[in-house]
Scaffold this active site. Structure first.
Site, PDB file in Angstrom:
ATOM      1  N   ARG A  58     -25.417  18.687   2.075  1.00  0.00           N
ATOM      2  CA  ARG A  58     -25.324  17.754   3.196  1.00  0.00           C
ATOM      3  C   ARG A  58     -26.706  17.566   3.818  1.00  0.00           C
ATOM      4  O   ARG A  58     -27.492  18.510   3.888  1.00  0.00           O
ATOM      5  CB  ARG A  58     -24.378  18.379   4.222  1.00  0.00           C
ATOM      6  CG  ARG A  58     -24.150  17.583   5.484  1.00  0.00           C
ATOM      7  CD  ARG A  58     -23.352  16.369   5.221  1.00  0.00           C
ATOM      8  NE  ARG A  58     -22.744  15.823   6.424  1.00  0.00           N
ATOM      9  CZ  ARG A  58     -22.209  14.609   6.456  1.00  0.00           C
ATOM     10  NH1 ARG A  58     -22.205  13.832   5.392  1.00  0.00           N
ATOM     11  NH2 ARG A  58     -21.647  14.164   7.560  1.00  0.00           N
TER      12      ARG A  58
ATOM     13  N   THR B  73     -19.233   5.704   0.451  1.00  0.00           N
ATOM     14  CA  THR B  73     -19.521   7.028  -0.094  1.00  0.00           C
ATOM     15  C   THR B  73     -19.043   6.934  -1.530  1.00  0.00           C
ATOM     16  O   THR B  73     -18.446   5.931  -1.904  1.00  0.00           O
ATOM     17  CB  THR B  73     -18.703   8.083   0.697  1.00  0.00           C
ATOM     18  OG1 THR B  73     -19.176   8.103   2.030  1.00  0.00           O
ATOM     19  CG2 THR B  73     -18.793   9.477   0.121  1.00  0.00           C
TER      20      THR B  73
ATOM     21  N   ASN C 115     -23.624   7.617   3.813  1.00  0.00           N
ATOM     22  CA  ASN C 115     -22.791   7.311   4.974  1.00  0.00           C
ATOM     23  C   ASN C 115     -22.385   5.846   4.926  1.00  0.00           C
ATOM     24  O   ASN C 115     -21.402   5.504   4.286  1.00  0.00           O
ATOM     25  CB  ASN C 115     -23.445   7.700   6.297  1.00  0.00           C
ATOM     26  CG  ASN C 115     -22.428   7.692   7.427  1.00  0.00           C
ATOM     27  OD1 ASN C 115     -21.243   7.848   7.172  1.00  0.00           O
ATOM     28  ND2 ASN C 115     -22.868   7.514   8.658  1.00  0.00           N
TER      29      ASN C 115
ATOM     30  N   SER D 265     -18.753  16.446   8.395  1.00  0.00           N
ATOM     31  CA  SER D 265     -18.366  15.462   7.380  1.00  0.00           C
ATOM     32  C   SER D 265     -16.855  15.469   7.193  1.00  0.00           C
ATOM     33  O   SER D 265     -16.179  16.429   7.557  1.00  0.00           O
ATOM     34  CB  SER D 265     -19.042  15.831   6.060  1.00  0.00           C
ATOM     35  OG  SER D 265     -18.562  15.026   5.013  1.00  0.00           O
TER      36      SER D 265
ATOM     37  N   GLY E 274     -14.497   7.004   1.986  1.00  0.00           N
ATOM     38  CA  GLY E 274     -13.597   6.409   2.969  1.00  0.00           C
ATOM     39  C   GLY E 274     -13.781   6.932   4.386  1.00  0.00           C
ATOM     40  O   GLY E 274     -12.900   6.753   5.227  1.00  0.00           O
ATOM     41  N   GLY E 275     -14.917   7.612   4.659  1.00  0.00           N
ATOM     42  CA  GLY E 275     -15.167   8.099   6.015  1.00  0.00           C
ATOM     43  C   GLY E 275     -14.023   8.980   6.472  1.00  0.00           C
ATOM     44  O   GLY E 275     -13.565   9.864   5.742  1.00  0.00           O
TER      45      GLY E 275
HETATM   46  O1  DON Z   1     -19.529  12.636   5.594  1.00  0.00           O
HETATM   47  C1  DON Z   1     -18.718  11.808   5.992  1.00  0.00           C
HETATM   48  O2  DON Z   1     -17.605  12.088   6.376  1.00  0.00           O
HETATM   49  C2  DON Z   1     -19.124  10.353   5.992  1.00  0.00           C
HETATM   50  N1  DON Z   1     -20.543  10.227   6.066  1.00  0.00           N
HETATM   51  C3  DON Z   1     -18.566   9.720   4.782  1.00  0.00           C
HETATM   52  C4  DON Z   1     -18.850   8.259   4.736  1.00  0.00           C
HETATM   53  C5  DON Z   1     -17.951   7.530   3.838  1.00  0.00           C
HETATM   54  O3  DON Z   1     -17.094   8.051   3.179  1.00  0.00           O
HETATM   55  C6  DON Z   1     -18.095   6.094   3.821  1.00  0.00           C
HETATM   56  N2  DON Z   1     -17.202   5.542   2.841  1.00  0.00           N
HETATM   57  N3  DON Z   1     -16.325   4.810   2.902  1.00  0.00           N
END
Ligand code: DON
Length: 560
Positions: A96, A369, A389, A440, A461-462
């Site tokens: 990370r 991501t 991100n 994260s 997917g954040g």
């Molecule tokens: O680490 C995380 O949770 C975020 N930076 C992930 C970002 C992400 O999955 C964007 N995608 N859709």
């Protein structure tokens, strides 16, 4: 005998139910990579075909994604990896990004204490110290079996030869063009108009990769690349120094491991919230006979939503970088505690999030991501999720070095209670500090059944990553879908705040939504998000592998 004949259909039915679903995705005998781009899956598989193991293939796939999928694949970002070796050994790697030495708690606030728009998301001020190169070099050092040159050369060749733009990529490049120009000026490579079928070459990236091949991690974190990178970020207004780069280390971490009914789930530990949150969700649901409720039925959605609501409330309050904050893991993962959390749940009525905690938050668009899953011919498994991100990260493109830089600083809580770009509200545990890793949601996961490898799964997917991974596992295990069907199946999401259930566009009827609304669930209207883009592998009873490559993207399974 008559009785037996009478009950035979029932016995057969129960038996059939227990038979794993027939595969509908790509099936191969021995080894497989499923990733966001065919080129990357192919490079990973070629490494295994010439005798490399899943870890060699991970290094190749990760770096090939940096070339073929700059939307999220990266040298300028970071990620997490969970592995299971053929002998059952488990582990996790944290590569990370972290906050630069010059960072401080209020760095994104103005003199009145308000969050400065865009500062943690767009351009150089948003960039965290990248971890990807340290991550892959660490994996190679510990588990690699082929020389680095054999792994990196095909990736360097790809960067030189170039990558053909797909229709989806052309659309994305177009929609991000103005942001690229805003951050990099109009002479940037990405100010051009790209159409499907064009080839984009990355000679600068090829030469950065060559320096990594020649000098290992120091080829990136020290010397010419580090000097150029630090100077470029600072000239662009950011905070990362050569010292920040030189000090970066990837860290091995024990994964989160727990049983759900008769499967064992292995997922990433903090500073990712993925493992802890998925553990909480599964344990809160475990007492119920989920398979009897039916796939994506109102009852299944209610139970999953209520478990997610409670788990995300804990996530946002308690979780952060374990090197900086004490996380009460024993308590958070305690069975009795989790059952108590669900004590007020009823199928009659939604629990409002305001009764689980407080706050009103707006939801914002998700970004990108990428995840890839690998199994080699010996049975070693790698599950890795990597990110910049946002889509193309901070949009800041280091033209001389050939890659985009992350905007991962936005994953910190810039101000308690103020949502980040995923609508997640954070607390003190995830406040900014020098050298701290931002929390994260990435959830690279491996599942065992009867002590054997069963599934490798993950997604971008954040904030929706955790729920998308959980639903994919449940789709196979509880609802007996094939791997490809489980990945294709429509998904839904709830994250405590904002107090809404999101549904993907297809696959959820108005009747179902009306039923949920009548029980007090607020349905997110007017927006039809894609929830995750899952890339997964299932081990079939005969030992063959079934890929699940998400049709929502250009994702592809390749194997032999
Ligand atoms: O680490 C995380 O949770 C975020 N930076 C992930 C970002 C992400 O999955 C964007 N995608 N859709």
């Amino acid at each position: 005998m008559r009785r037996l004949i009478l009950f035979l259909p029932l016995i057969l039915f129960i038996h059939c139910k227990q038979q794993p679903a027939s595969p509908t995705g790509l099936v191969t005998e021995k080894a497989m990579v499923v990733s966001a781009r065919e080129e990357a899956s192919q490079i990973g598989v070629a490494i295994m075909e010439k005798g490399g193991n899943a870890f060699d293939a991970m290094v190749a796939t990760e770096l090939a994604l940096a070339v073929a999928y700059p939307y999220a694949g990266n040298l300028g970002g970071g990620g997490f990896m969970v592995y299971r070796k053929k002998n059952g050994d488990l582990g996790g790697l944290d590569y990370r990004e972290k906050a630069p030495l010059g960072a401080h708690k209020d760095m994104y606030l103005d003199s009145l204490g308000n969050v400065i728009p865009d500062m943690s998301t767009l351009g150089a001020t948003a960039v965290g110290v990248p971890g990807t190169v340290a991550g892959v070099m660490e994996v190679h050092k510990k588990f690699g079996s082929l020389p680095l040159s054999e792994i990196l050369q095909p990736v360097i060749n790809l960067a030189k030869k170039g990558v053909v733009v797909t229709q989806k990529q052309a659309e994305r490049l177009k929609s991000y063009k103005e942001a690229f120009i805003e951050v990099n000026g109009d002479s940037t490579k990405f100010a051009a108009y790209f159409k499907e079928g064009d080839t984009i070459k990355y000679p600068e990236l090829a030469s950065t990769l060559q320096k990594i091949l020649d000098n290992g991690r120091d080829g990136f974190y020290k010397g010419e690349v580090a000097q150029k990178l630090a100077a470029f970020i600072q000239e662009s207004g950011g905070f990362i120094t050569e010292e920040d780069l030189a000090k970066y280390e990837a860290k091995w971490r024990d994964p989160i491991v727990f049983d759900y009914k008769d499967i064992k789930i292995i997922s990433m530990s903090p500073p990712s919230s993925g493992g802890v949150t998925i553990n909480q969700i599964f344990k809160m649901m475990e007492p119920y006979h989920l398979s009897d409720f039916g796939h994506n039925s109102a009852k299944t959605i209610q139970l999953f939503t209520e478990a997610s609501r409670r788990a995300y409330a804990d996530r946002n309050y308690f979780l952060g970088d374990p090197d900086f904050v004490d996380i009460p893991l024993d308590r958070l993962l305690d069975d009795t505690y989790l059952q108590t959390r669900m004590a007020d749940f009823s199928f009659d009525k939604a629990t409002p999030s305001s009764e689980v905690s407080y706050g009103e938050v707006e939801i914002v668009e998700s970004a990108e991501t990428t995840h890839y899953s690998i199994v080699d011919s010996e049975g070693n498994a790698v599950s890795a999720t990597t990110t910049l991100n946002g889509g193309y990260g901070s949009k800041l493109y280091a033209a001389e070095l050939g890659f985009f830089l992350n905007n991962e600083m936005d994953d910190f809580s810039a101000k308690p209670g103020v949502p980040n770009m995923f609508g997640l509200v954070g607390a003190e545990a995830n406040s900014i500090a020098p050298e701290k890793r931002m929390l994260s949601s990435m959830t690279p996961t491996i599942v065992e059944k009867d002590g054997e490898l069963y599934m490798v799964v993950g997604t971008p997917g954040g904030s929706t990553i955790i729920t998308a991974v959980a639903q994919t596992i449940l789709n196979v295990y509880e609802f007996n879908l094939s791997m490809q069907e489980a990945v294709n199946a429509p998904r839904f999401h709830h994250q405590w705040l904002p107090d809404v259930v999101m549904f993907e566009e297809e696959g959820f009827s108005n009747t179902l939504k009306t039923e949920l609304e009548s029980k007090g669930y607020k349905i997110l209207e007017g927006r039809t998000p894609v929830i995750g883009k899952v890339d997964a592998i299932r081990v079939l009873p005969n030992g063959k592998l079934e890929g699940g490559a998400d049709k929502r993207g250009d994702d592809t399974a390749v194997g032999f």
